[in-house]
Write an enzyme that holds these catalytic residues in place. Structure first.
Site, PDB file in Angstrom:
ATOM      1  N   LYS A  11     -18.608  26.781 -96.010  1.00  0.00           N
ATOM      2  CA  LYS A  11     -18.480  26.140 -97.318  1.00  0.00           C
ATOM      3  C   LYS A  11     -17.067  25.579 -97.517  1.00  0.00           C
ATOM      4  CE  LYS A  11     -22.053  29.095 -99.369  1.00  0.00           C
ATOM      5  NZ  LYS A  11     -22.469  29.829-100.577  1.00  0.00           N
ATOM      6  N   TYR A  51     -30.203  23.504-102.564  1.00  0.00           N
ATOM      7  CA  TYR A  51     -30.273  24.750-103.334  1.00  0.00           C
ATOM      8  C   TYR A  51     -31.342  24.693-104.431  1.00  0.00           C
ATOM      9  CZ  TYR A  51     -26.120  26.866-101.170  1.00  0.00           C
ATOM     10  OH  TYR A  51     -25.246  27.459-100.297  1.00  0.00           O
ATOM     11  N   PHE A  59     -25.991  29.826-112.476  1.00  0.00           N
ATOM     12  CA  PHE A  59     -24.854  29.387-111.653  1.00  0.00           C
ATOM     13  C   PHE A  59     -25.142  28.113-110.857  1.00  0.00           C
ATOM     14  CE2 PHE A  59     -27.236  32.637-109.261  1.00  0.00           C
ATOM     15  CZ  PHE A  59     -27.557  31.946-108.101  1.00  0.00           C
ATOM     16  N   ARG A  87     -26.907  36.785 -90.556  1.00  0.00           N
ATOM     17  CA  ARG A  87     -26.775  37.442 -91.862  1.00  0.00           C
ATOM     18  C   ARG A  87     -25.916  38.703 -91.768  1.00  0.00           C
ATOM     19  NH1 ARG A  87     -29.743  35.436 -95.776  1.00  0.00           N
ATOM     20  NH2 ARG A  87     -30.109  37.374 -96.901  1.00  0.00           N
ATOM     21  N   THR A  93     -23.988  38.716 -99.954  1.00  0.00           N
ATOM     22  CA  THR A  93     -23.651  37.496-100.710  1.00  0.00           C
ATOM     23  C   THR A  93     -22.391  37.691-101.550  1.00  0.00           C
ATOM     24  OG1 THR A  93     -26.006  36.983-100.844  1.00  0.00           O
ATOM     25  CG2 THR A  93     -24.567  35.841-102.403  1.00  0.00           C
ATOM     26  N   ASN A 114     -18.081  32.014-101.370  1.00  0.00           N
ATOM     27  CA  ASN A 114     -18.324  33.090-100.400  1.00  0.00           C
ATOM     28  C   ASN A 114     -18.379  32.585 -98.959  1.00  0.00           C
ATOM     29  OD1 ASN A 114     -20.807  31.884-100.561  1.00  0.00           O
ATOM     30  ND2 ASN A 114     -21.971  33.756-100.889  1.00  0.00           N
ATOM     31  N   HIS A 117     -22.917  30.122 -95.723  1.00  0.00           N
ATOM     32  CA  HIS A 117     -24.334  30.240 -96.073  1.00  0.00           C
ATOM     33  C   HIS A 117     -25.094  30.441 -94.772  1.00  0.00           C
ATOM     34  CE1 HIS A 117     -28.342  29.380 -97.644  1.00  0.00           C
ATOM     35  NE2 HIS A 117     -28.509  28.685 -96.525  1.00  0.00           N
ATOM     36  N   GLU A 128     -34.111  24.157 -93.597  1.00  0.00           N
ATOM     37  CA  GLU A 128     -32.664  23.944 -93.767  1.00  0.00           C
ATOM     38  C   GLU A 128     -32.064  23.194 -92.573  1.00  0.00           C
ATOM     39  OE1 GLU A 128     -30.769  27.659 -94.742  1.00  0.00           O
ATOM     40  OE2 GLU A 128     -31.707  27.730 -96.722  1.00  0.00           O
TER      41      GLU A 128
HETATM   42  P1  CMP Z   1     -25.686  31.302-100.548  1.00  0.00           P
HETATM   43  O1  CMP Z   1     -26.031  32.268 -99.476  1.00  0.00           O
HETATM   44  O2  CMP Z   1     -25.161  29.978-100.135  1.00  0.00           O
HETATM   45  O3  CMP Z   1     -26.984  31.070-101.456  1.00  0.00           O
HETATM   46  C1  CMP Z   1     -26.917  30.744-102.812  1.00  0.00           C
HETATM   47  C2  CMP Z   1     -25.533  30.833-103.362  1.00  0.00           C
HETATM   48  O4  CMP Z   1     -25.440  30.944-104.745  1.00  0.00           O
HETATM   49  C3  CMP Z   1     -24.869  32.105-102.845  1.00  0.00           C
HETATM   50  O5  CMP Z   1     -24.599  31.992-101.471  1.00  0.00           O
HETATM   51  C4  CMP Z   1     -23.673  32.207-103.738  1.00  0.00           C
HETATM   52  O6  CMP Z   1     -22.559  31.480-103.263  1.00  0.00           O
HETATM   53  C5  CMP Z   1     -24.190  31.559-105.004  1.00  0.00           C
HETATM   54  N1  CMP Z   1     -24.389  32.585-106.018  1.00  0.00           N
HETATM   55  C6  CMP Z   1     -25.264  33.593-106.001  1.00  0.00           C
HETATM   56  N2  CMP Z   1     -25.130  34.341-107.112  1.00  0.00           N
HETATM   57  C7  CMP Z   1     -24.138  33.782-107.833  1.00  0.00           C
HETATM   58  C8  CMP Z   1     -23.546  34.104-109.073  1.00  0.00           C
HETATM   59  N3  CMP Z   1     -23.948  35.162-109.783  1.00  0.00           N
HETATM   60  N4  CMP Z   1     -22.550  33.313-109.487  1.00  0.00           N
HETATM   61  C9  CMP Z   1     -22.154  32.245-108.770  1.00  0.00           C
HETATM   62  N5  CMP Z   1     -22.704  31.891-107.581  1.00  0.00           N
HETATM   63  C10 CMP Z   1     -23.674  32.664-107.124  1.00  0.00           C
END
Ligand code: CMP
Length: 140
Positions: A11, A51, A59, A87, A93, A114, A117, A128
């Site tokens: 990311k 997404y 979010f 994973r 996450t 984070n 992905h 994907e």
């Molecule tokens: P990802 O694995 O890319 O899949 C969906 C993304 O949504 C996740 O990683 C996070 O980066 C984001 N995400 C999930 N929960 C939250 C949250 N509570 N607030 C902000 N971002 C979130």
């Protein structure tokens, strides 16, 4: 266990902080093969499509804004049990809950930023990977 393919995204926070090499190296050291990789700018529309499953979540807007705030590195990884292996390498996450030694524990700033992905299942991995790569771009 079978040979699988999975999609990884480094990311914008990971690219911005020069973590691309270290993260790809973790995949390779774990035995995953890079069968395609490229750095791209995701458009807002691409982020929203990617997404879409989260579109009702509070979010969602923040997530899409973040994913197109800078370049990302999309990679197709292949190997034995690749989806779960990726994973495990990423960790939970929420980096606050990620296990020691995982990418998110070591590098991530917050649940939103984070760093990586990864696909969560065989069917989502197929969708994907096809979202970013033509079949002809995937090395056999
Ligand atoms: P990802 O694995 O890319 O899949 C969906 C993304 O949504 C996740 O990683 C996070 O980066 C984001 N995400 C999930 N929960 C939250 C949250 N509570 N607030 C902000 N971002 C979130």
């Amino acid at each position: 266990m079978s040979i699988e393919r999975t999609l990884s995204i480094i990311k914008p926070d990971g690219v911005k902080r020069n973590l691309v090499g270290q993260i790809l190296s973790r995949f390779e050291k774990a035995g995953l093969k890079i069968v395609a990789t490229k750095m791209i700018y995701m458009s807002r529309r691409e982020a929203e499509g990617f997404y879409a499953v989260h579109s009702a979540r509070p979010f969602f807007g923040e997530l899409c804004d973040f994913m197109c705030s800078g370049p990302v590195v999309v990679t197709c990884l292949e190997g034995q049990d690749a989806i779960n292996k990726n994973r495990e390498l990423m960790g939970a996450t929420n980096p606050a809950q990620a296990a020691e030694g995982t990418i998110r524990k070591d590098f991530s700033l917050s649940i939103g930023e984070n760093t990586v992905h990864g696909s969560d299942a065989v069917e989502t991995a197929k969708v994907e990977i096809a979202y970013f790569f033509a079949e002809t771009e995937l090395v056999n």
